[in-house]
Design a protein around this motif. Structure first.
Motif, mmCIF file in Angstrom:
data_model
loop_
_atom_site.group_PDB
_atom_site.id
_atom_site.type_symbol
_atom_site.label_atom_id
_atom_site.label_comp_id
_atom_site.label_asym_id
_atom_site.label_seq_id
_atom_site.Cartn_x
_atom_site.Cartn_y
_atom_site.Cartn_z
ATOM 1 N N GLY A 236 0.817 -1.208 0.000
ATOM 2 C CA GLY A 236 0.000 0.000 0.000
ATOM 3 C C GLY A 236 0.851 1.258 0.000
ATOM 4 N N LEU A 237 1.961 1.235 0.729
ATOM 5 C CA LEU A 237 2.872 2.388 0.752
ATOM 6 C C LEU A 237 3.496 2.610 -0.626
ATOM 7 N N ILE A 238 3.958 1.558 -1.265
ATOM 8 C CA ILE A 238 4.581 1.673 -2.586
ATOM 9 C C ILE A 238 3.585 2.204 -3.622
ATOM 10 N N SER A 239 2.297 1.880 -3.449
ATOM 11 C CA SER A 239 1.290 2.296 -4.435
ATOM 12 C C SER A 239 1.062 3.802 -4.437
ATOM 13 N N VAL A 240 1.522 4.512 -3.417
ATOM 14 C CA VAL A 240 1.362 5.977 -3.388
ATOM 15 C C VAL A 240 2.713 6.666 -3.536
ATOM 16 N N THR A 241 3.667 5.953 -4.129
ATOM 17 C CA THR A 241 4.973 6.546 -4.419
ATOM 18 C C THR A 241 5.222 6.452 -5.925
ATOM 19 N N SER A 242 6.329 7.014 -6.364
ATOM 20 C CA SER A 242 6.679 6.983 -7.792
ATOM 21 C C SER A 242 7.613 5.830 -8.127
ATOM 22 N N SER A 243 7.576 4.750 -7.362
ATOM 23 C CA SER A 243 8.477 3.610 -7.543
ATOM 24 C C SER A 243 8.352 3.026 -8.953
ATOM 25 N N LYS A 244 9.487 2.717 -9.526
ATOM 26 C CA LYS A 244 9.526 2.077 -10.847
ATOM 27 C C LYS A 244 10.339 0.796 -10.761
ATOM 28 N N PHE A 245 11.627 0.876 -11.062
ATOM 29 C CA PHE A 245 12.471 -0.319 -11.034
ATOM 30 C C PHE A 245 12.793 -0.742 -9.606
ATOM 31 N N VAL A 246 13.011 0.234 -8.731
ATOM 32 C CA VAL A 246 13.293 -0.028 -7.316
ATOM 33 C C VAL A 246 12.355 0.845 -6.483
ATOM 34 N N PRO A 247 12.104 0.457 -5.229
ATOM 35 C CA PRO A 247 11.212 1.258 -4.394
ATOM 36 C C PRO A 247 11.795 2.637 -4.092
ATOM 37 N N THR A 248 10.932 3.620 -4.161
ATOM 38 C CA THR A 248 11.249 4.953 -3.665
ATOM 39 C C THR A 248 10.109 5.379 -2.752
ATOM 40 N N TYR A 249 10.383 6.326 -1.889
ATOM 41 C CA TYR A 249 9.398 6.645 -0.859
ATOM 42 C C TYR A 249 8.997 8.118 -0.892
ATOM 43 N N ASP A 250 8.869 8.637 -2.122
ATOM 44 C CA ASP A 250 8.375 10.005 -2.272
ATOM 45 C C ASP A 250 6.870 9.946 -2.533
ATOM 46 N N PHE A 251 6.112 10.573 -1.688
ATOM 47 C CA PHE A 251 4.654 10.498 -1.748
ATOM 48 C C PHE A 251 4.125 11.242 -2.974
ATOM 49 N N VAL A 252 3.322 10.546 -3.802
ATOM 50 C CA VAL A 252 2.717 11.168 -4.986
ATOM 51 C C VAL A 252 1.200 11.046 -4.964
ATOM 52 N N GLY A 253 0.628 10.663 -3.834
ATOM 53 C CA GLY A 253 -0.822 10.558 -3.733
ATOM 54 C C GLY A 253 -1.381 9.409 -4.563
ATOM 55 N N LEU A 254 -2.470 9.694 -5.282
ATOM 56 C CA LEU A 254 -3.158 8.659 -6.054
ATOM 57 C C LEU A 254 -2.707 8.635 -7.515
ATOM 58 N N GLU A 255 -1.547 9.157 -7.790
ATOM 59 C CA GLU A 255 -1.069 9.234 -9.172
ATOM 60 C C GLU A 255 -0.974 7.856 -9.818
ATOM 61 N N GLN A 256 -0.473 6.871 -9.081
ATOM 62 C CA GLN A 256 -0.331 5.533 -9.648
ATOM 63 C C GLN A 256 -1.691 4.900 -9.940
ATOM 64 N N TYR A 257 -2.693 5.194 -9.130
ATOM 65 C CA TYR A 257 -4.030 4.673 -9.376
ATOM 66 C C TYR A 257 -4.641 5.311 -10.616
ATOM 67 N N VAL A 258 -4.357 6.602 -10.804
ATOM 68 C CA VAL A 258 -4.827 7.282 -12.018
ATOM 69 C C VAL A 258 -4.174 6.666 -13.250
ATOM 70 N N ARG A 259 -2.877 6.416 -13.184
ATOM 71 C CA ARG A 259 -2.175 5.770 -14.289
ATOM 72 C C ARG A 259 -2.709 4.366 -14.536
ATOM 73 N N LEU A 260 -3.001 3.665 -13.444
ATOM 74 C CA LEU A 260 -3.523 2.296 -13.574
ATOM 75 C C LEU A 260 -4.827 2.276 -14.354
ATOM 76 N N TRP A 261 -5.771 3.128 -13.952
ATOM 77 C CA TRP A 261 -7.086 3.115 -14.600
ATOM 78 C C TRP A 261 -7.076 3.804 -15.956
ATOM 79 N N ALA A 262 -5.968 4.448 -16.299
ATOM 80 C CA ALA A 262 -5.819 5.015 -17.640
ATOM 81 C C ALA A 262 -5.130 4.041 -18.598
#
Length: 297
Positions: free
Chosen positions: A39-65
């Motif tokens: 759940g924490l990773i899903s609200v970050t900008s993680s790509k190849f490796v985990p990062t912990y910068d909060f981006v809100g629901l951006e990944q969910y928007v990308r998912l449903w797009a």
């Protein structure tokens, strides 16, 4: 009370907890801790490796797009609906037939339950061979002289999802049968005899009396099979690998592909959270109804 007696009493009280503690710790770390981490990773900008910068629901928007995610969700609805209906229907039918005290019941029950002993990887591989136009059913029928016969569902994008349904139903209908048969064996025969004295036929007895009494078993089957359908991964991977194209893509295979093949860990984590929410939407009402019935009882 002597010191040794008190020590023995304390040890007897704590021993079960000490035995269970390692397993409980593994569950907490390997299940619940990783759920929170996902759940924490899903609200970050993680790509190849985990990062912990909060981006809100951006990944969910990308998912449903993502069109591929929409395909996966649509396939999940098709697969789940057919898988649940056919597995439940066949399981109930087989249970009713075995409940008639037929000959060789033990052998038939073992045959029906045999697919449960196999992993979904084995099932997917076996059905991949069976449905292969060059090796399986089509090849056998063609060799028998029916050269116009075609059974190429596994290579047809419009029909490939139904091959997953066939393999899944073959694997799980015996599981449903076992639960229904246990429920049938728990029903008092006097209920059937009383209905027969009143002139009710056996089909009418099952339709209006026996099957409604199987409600707890029915709920258990639906919840467990729904969970299996949502998390189906190994079956699809072994049978079609999500293809042809994305014809058999499911949320579980989308999550794997996004995380490990396309280096979109945040999107993959978001899809995993969506799957978790779907499972929770099924299991929580079931648990609530069970607890409510126990409290009312």
């Amino acid at each position: 009370m002597s010191a040794s007696t008190r020590m023995s009493s304390r040890l007897a009280a704590w021993l079960p907890r000490l035995v269970v503690a390692p397993s409980l710790l593994v569950v907490i770390v390997a299940v619940y801790l990783f759920i929170l981490w996902t759940g924490l990773i899903s609200v970050t900008s993680s790509k190849f490796v985990p990062t912990y910068d909060f981006v809100g629901l951006e990944q969910y928007v990308r998912l449903w797009a993502t069109p591929r995610w929409h395909t996966a969700v649509a396939n999940l609805f098709i697969f789940s609906a057919l898988f649940l209906a056919l597995s439940t229907g066949l399981g109930l039918l087989m249970a009713i037939l075995l409940d008639q005290n037929i000959r060789a019941e033990g052998a038939l029950r073992a045959i029906y339950l045999y697919p449960m002993a196999l992993s979904f990887i084995v099932t997917g591989t076996a059905w991949k061979w069976i449905m292969n136009p060059g090796l399986g059913i089509q090849r056998v029928v063609n060799d028998l002289g029916w050269t116009d016969f075609r059974f190429d569902w596994i290579t047809n994008p419009d029909m490939a999802i139904y091959t997953v349904v066939v393999a899944g139903v073959w694997q799980s209908s015996g599981f449903a049968m076992a639960i229904f048969l246990a429920g049938l064996r728990g029903i008092d025969n006097s209920v059937i005899k009383a209905a027969q004295i009143e002139g009710a036929t056996l089909p009418l007895i099952y339709r209006q009396i026996i099957i409604p009494m199987l409600r707890p078993a029915m709920l258990s089957v639906i919840v467990l099979l729904s969970y299996i359908a949502i998390k189906s991964f190994d079956l699809v991977l072994a049978l079609t690998n999500g293809g042809p194209g994305t014809a058999t893509e499911l949320p579980s295979t989308f999550m794997f592909s996004a995380t490990f093949r396309r280096n979109q860990m945040g999107v993959g984590a978001a899809s995993a959270v969506m799957m978790l929410m779907t499972v929770a939407a099924i299991i929580i009402p079931y648990l609530y109804s069970e607890l409510r019935e126990k409290n009312d009882g």
